[in-house]
Design an enzyme around this catalytic site. Structure first.
Site, PDB file in Angstrom:
ATOM      1  N   GLU B  47       0.842  -1.195   0.000  1.00 29.19           N
ATOM      2  CA  GLU B  47       0.000   0.000   0.000  1.00 29.19           C
ATOM      3  C   GLU B  47       0.877   1.245   0.000  1.00 29.19           C
ATOM      4  O   GLU B  47       1.651   1.470   0.921  1.00 29.19           O
ATOM      5  CB  GLU B  47      -0.943  -0.022   1.200  1.00 29.19           C
ATOM      6  CG  GLU B  47      -2.016  -1.090   1.082  1.00 29.19           C
ATOM      7  CD  GLU B  47      -2.753  -1.035  -0.267  1.00 29.19           C
ATOM      8  OE1 GLU B  47      -3.109   0.084  -0.709  1.00 29.19           O
ATOM      9  OE2 GLU B  47      -2.938  -2.086  -0.888  1.00 29.19           O
ATOM     10  N   CYS B  78       4.398  -1.851  -8.761  1.00 29.00           N
ATOM     11  CA  CYS B  78       3.114  -1.344  -8.262  1.00 29.00           C
ATOM     12  C   CYS B  78       3.297  -0.192  -7.263  1.00 29.00           C
ATOM     13  O   CYS B  78       3.667   0.887  -7.658  1.00 29.00           O
ATOM     14  CB  CYS B  78       2.305  -2.497  -7.674  1.00 29.00           C
ATOM     15  SG  CYS B  78       0.548  -2.111  -7.539  1.00 29.00           S
ATOM     16  N   ILE B 139      -3.005  -5.714  -9.524  1.00 27.97           N
ATOM     17  CA  ILE B 139      -3.822  -5.665  -8.310  1.00 27.97           C
ATOM     18  C   ILE B 139      -4.000  -4.214  -7.865  1.00 27.97           C
ATOM     19  O   ILE B 139      -3.029  -3.556  -7.496  1.00 27.97           O
ATOM     20  CB  ILE B 139      -3.176  -6.503  -7.190  1.00 27.97           C
ATOM     21  CG1 ILE B 139      -3.146  -7.977  -7.643  1.00 27.97           C
ATOM     22  CG2 ILE B 139      -3.943  -6.357  -5.879  1.00 27.97           C
ATOM     23  CD1 ILE B 139      -2.401  -8.886  -6.729  1.00 27.97           C
ATOM     24  N   ARG B 140      -5.238  -3.731  -7.917  1.00 26.64           N
ATOM     25  CA  ARG B 140      -5.496  -2.313  -7.600  1.00 26.64           C
ATOM     26  C   ARG B 140      -4.379  -1.476  -8.222  1.00 26.64           C
ATOM     27  O   ARG B 140      -3.804  -0.588  -7.583  1.00 26.64           O
ATOM     28  CB  ARG B 140      -5.555  -2.106  -6.078  1.00 26.64           C
ATOM     29  CG  ARG B 140      -6.875  -2.573  -5.455  1.00 26.64           C
ATOM     30  CD  ARG B 140      -6.843  -2.569  -3.926  1.00 26.64           C
ATOM     31  NE  ARG B 140      -6.260  -1.381  -3.344  1.00 26.64           N
ATOM     32  CZ  ARG B 140      -6.937  -0.343  -2.859  1.00 26.64           C
ATOM     33  NH1 ARG B 140      -8.255  -0.365  -2.859  1.00 26.64           N
ATOM     34  NH2 ARG B 140      -6.323   0.687  -2.355  1.00 26.64           N
ATOM     35  N   HIS B 175       2.726  -7.393 -11.052  1.00 28.68           N
ATOM     36  CA  HIS B 175       3.451  -8.120 -10.004  1.00 28.68           C
ATOM     37  C   HIS B 175       4.184  -9.362 -10.514  1.00 28.68           C
ATOM     38  O   HIS B 175       3.661 -10.466 -10.433  1.00 28.68           O
ATOM     39  CB  HIS B 175       2.480  -8.526  -8.902  1.00 28.68           C
ATOM     40  CG  HIS B 175       1.931  -7.365  -8.159  1.00 28.68           C
ATOM     41  ND1 HIS B 175       2.633  -6.719  -7.165  1.00 28.68           N
ATOM     42  CD2 HIS B 175       0.752  -6.709  -8.270  1.00 28.68           C
ATOM     43  CE1 HIS B 175       1.921  -5.724  -6.700  1.00 28.68           C
ATOM     44  NE2 HIS B 175       0.768  -5.686  -7.351  1.00 28.68           N
ATOM     45  N   GLU B 177       6.467 -10.844  -9.108  1.00 25.29           N
ATOM     46  CA  GLU B 177       6.852 -11.685  -7.958  1.00 25.29           C
ATOM     47  C   GLU B 177       5.747 -12.682  -7.601  1.00 25.29           C
ATOM     48  O   GLU B 177       5.960 -13.577  -6.787  1.00 25.29           O
ATOM     49  CB  GLU B 177       7.212 -10.808  -6.747  1.00 25.29           C
ATOM     50  CG  GLU B 177       6.046 -10.175  -5.999  1.00 25.29           C
ATOM     51  CD  GLU B 177       5.463  -8.932  -6.681  1.00 25.29           C
ATOM     52  OE1 GLU B 177       5.809  -8.669  -7.855  1.00 25.29           O
ATOM     53  OE2 GLU B 177       4.649  -8.249  -6.043  1.00 25.29           O
TER      54      GLU B 177
END
Lengths: 295, 217
Positions: B47, B78, B139-140, B175, B177
């Site tokens: 985040e 991200c 993701i978001r 991502h 990873e």
């Protein structure tokens, strides 16, 4: 060009992004802002914190969508919300509101005494509570993409979360030690699907993120759960039922990041004011315990 | 070679696992001292708001800015990429500003709009000797809405850049990873080796990297 939404990887991936962080229960946009400013990695929007649900009684339901939307508008971090066990329409409503994660939670009054929600039917991911490995695997088999211990929500007593985390970790070690021909009986004992049991026995770990929850009230509680193997921490009543929520929230976050640094935990624990008073779990009658809800 | 992985919050362990499989030693970075002796850094997903706050609280923000400014190789995914951008949601000053892009946070929507897709990663694919599409998980995720002249685009989705490179910085909105395909990590390690080789030739050296970490209370 094709975008495939709500995939298993995308669902459990968000939980992976939350790791090492603290998710805080909030009931107002103001509390959500305090949580975000303190460094929370997500908030759980709900109507009453577990301590109040415990004190006031009555039926505990999904939060008012108005509250959820206002909390979503107040912060940029992910917003989670709770649905009653088995109440798949509350879950549909939460999905329509575009909450980032649904907690199918024993803290609310269960809506179904037999069936949990079919979580594969949703694009939004679910987190579910567990007391042991079998319960965790049953929730995974229904589509949960994140697991947490149940602990005893709203008690301020860490003992149940410790019991549940140790149980899960211990059963993972036990499962890994078994011969392949012993896994059938193990699956029966855990009351969990054989295929999942076999996979977990091979890897030695849950295939999803596992947070600690239920009874975290101090920075040391949070660090304790992290040292016991939690991937992160949920704090419910512990923040906003304490004397100085902003300071305590920040300290719990710092202790979660630096959970292996006692000097730092000591430093952030100073002068936080009074923690939530709480109830010893041992004094809570079996019938009033939240952790026994769900199966 | 040692790679530091920012471990304030997020998917740091996943990056460590990928790098570990590639035979690379990693160290978790939680305080300024942890940065000493790193040949490259990973800023993982997580985040943004949380990571930025914690990086500042724990005294990592300025050392990261200095190291990046002196050419420390960085892989940013991200949230990590957002921290590097010149402007976030149209505003300057809330990021490290090491990568000349403008970025919009959560620009595809909330979690229900998170998705997987296949990316064509031609050049990166060639260097690692693998067949094209790269399965990417968003993701978001943020969107890169502007790239500066020094930025090259390695992969795009729906006509927008999702993998970019500038100097020793590799930035991805998705991502790598979370999937078993190590191509982007392999590519990053090539950047790290190239940077190390140019340091050997007497360009900005390890010593200046060390001073960039500095001494912090």
């Amino acid at each position: 060009m094709d975008e495939e939404r709500g995939t298993w990887e995308a669902k459990k991936g968000l939980a992976q992004m939350l790791k090492g962080g603290v998710i805080m229960d909030v009931t107002t946009p103001e509390q959500a802002k305090i949580a975000e400013d303190a460094g929370a990695c997500a908030v759980m929007a709900l109507e009453r914190v577990p301590a109040d649900i415990r004190a006031e009684g009555g039926v505990a339901r999904m939060a008012d969508p108005e509250v959820i939307v206002r909390i979503q508008e107040a912060v940029t971090i992910p917003v989670m919300a709770k649905a009653r066990i088995g109440h798949f329409v509350e879950a549909q409503v939460l999905e329509a509101l575009e909450v980032d994660y649904i907690d199918e939670s024993e803290v609310l009054t269960p809506a179904d005494e037999k069936n949990h929600i079919d979580k594969f039917a949703f694009k939004v991911p679910f987190v579910c509570g567990c007391r042991d490995l079998g319960e965790a695997l049953r929730r995974l088999s229904e589509g949960a993409a994140m697991i947490r211990t149940k602990g005893e929500a709203g008690s301020g007593d860490i003992v149940e979360a410790v019991r549940h985390m140790r149980k899960v970790q211990g059963q993972l070690r036990w499962l890994k030690s078994l011969r392949p021909d012993e896994l059938y009986a193990a699956a029966k004992e855990l009351q969990a699907p054989g295929q999942l049991v076999t996979e977990v026995a091979r890897t030695g770990s849950l295939p999803v993120v596992n947070f600690a929850a239920g009874g975290v009230a101090t920075p040391a509680d949070a660090a304790l759960m992290m040292q016991l193997g939690a991937d992160g921490v949920f704090v419910g009543s512990g923040i906003f039922k304490s004397e100085n929520p902003a300071a305590r929230a920040k300290a719990v976050v710092e202790a979660t990041t630096h959970y292996e640094d006692p000097a730092r935990i000591a430093q952030v624990s100073r002068g936080l004011g009074v923690a939530m008073r709480g109830n010893q779990v041992a004094d809570i009658p079996e019938t009033e315990r939240l952790s026994v809800r769900g199966w | 070679m040692k790679i530091g992985v920012l471990a304030l919050q997020g998917a740091f362990r996943e990056h460590e696992e990928v790098l570990g499989r590639l035979g690379i030693r990693t160290v978790e970075v939680r305080k300024p001292d942890d940065l000493h002796g790193c040949d490259g850094l990973v800023l993982p997903g997580g985040e943004t708001t949380t990571q930025r706050k914690l990086a500042k609280t724990y005294g990592l923000w300025d050392p990261l800015a200095r190291l990046g400014g002196r050419g420390m190789p960085i892989l940013a995914t991200c949230a990590g990429l957002i921290l590097l951008a010149t402007r976030i949601d149209g505003e300057a000053g809330s990021s490290l500003g090491l990568l000349d892009i403008d970025i919009r946070r959560n620009a595809y929507g909330r979690q229900v709009f998170s998705f997987e897709t296949s990316l064509s990663v031609g050049r990166t694919a060639e260097t690692a000797g693998r067949a094209d599409p790269f399965r990417a998980i968003f993701i978001r995720a943020p969107r890169i809405v502007r790239t500066g002249p020094a930025v090259s685009v390695l992969a795009s989705h729906a006509g927008e850049p999702v993998a970019v490179e500038q100097g020793n910085i590799l930035g991805l909105t998705f991502h790598p990873e979370l999937t078993p395909d190590p191509r982007f990590h392999t590519h990053f390690l090539e950047i790290v080796r190239r940077a190390a080789a140019s340091r050997e030739e007497g360009k900005p050296g390890r010593d200046s990297m060390e001073t960039a970490v500095g001494n912090h209370p």
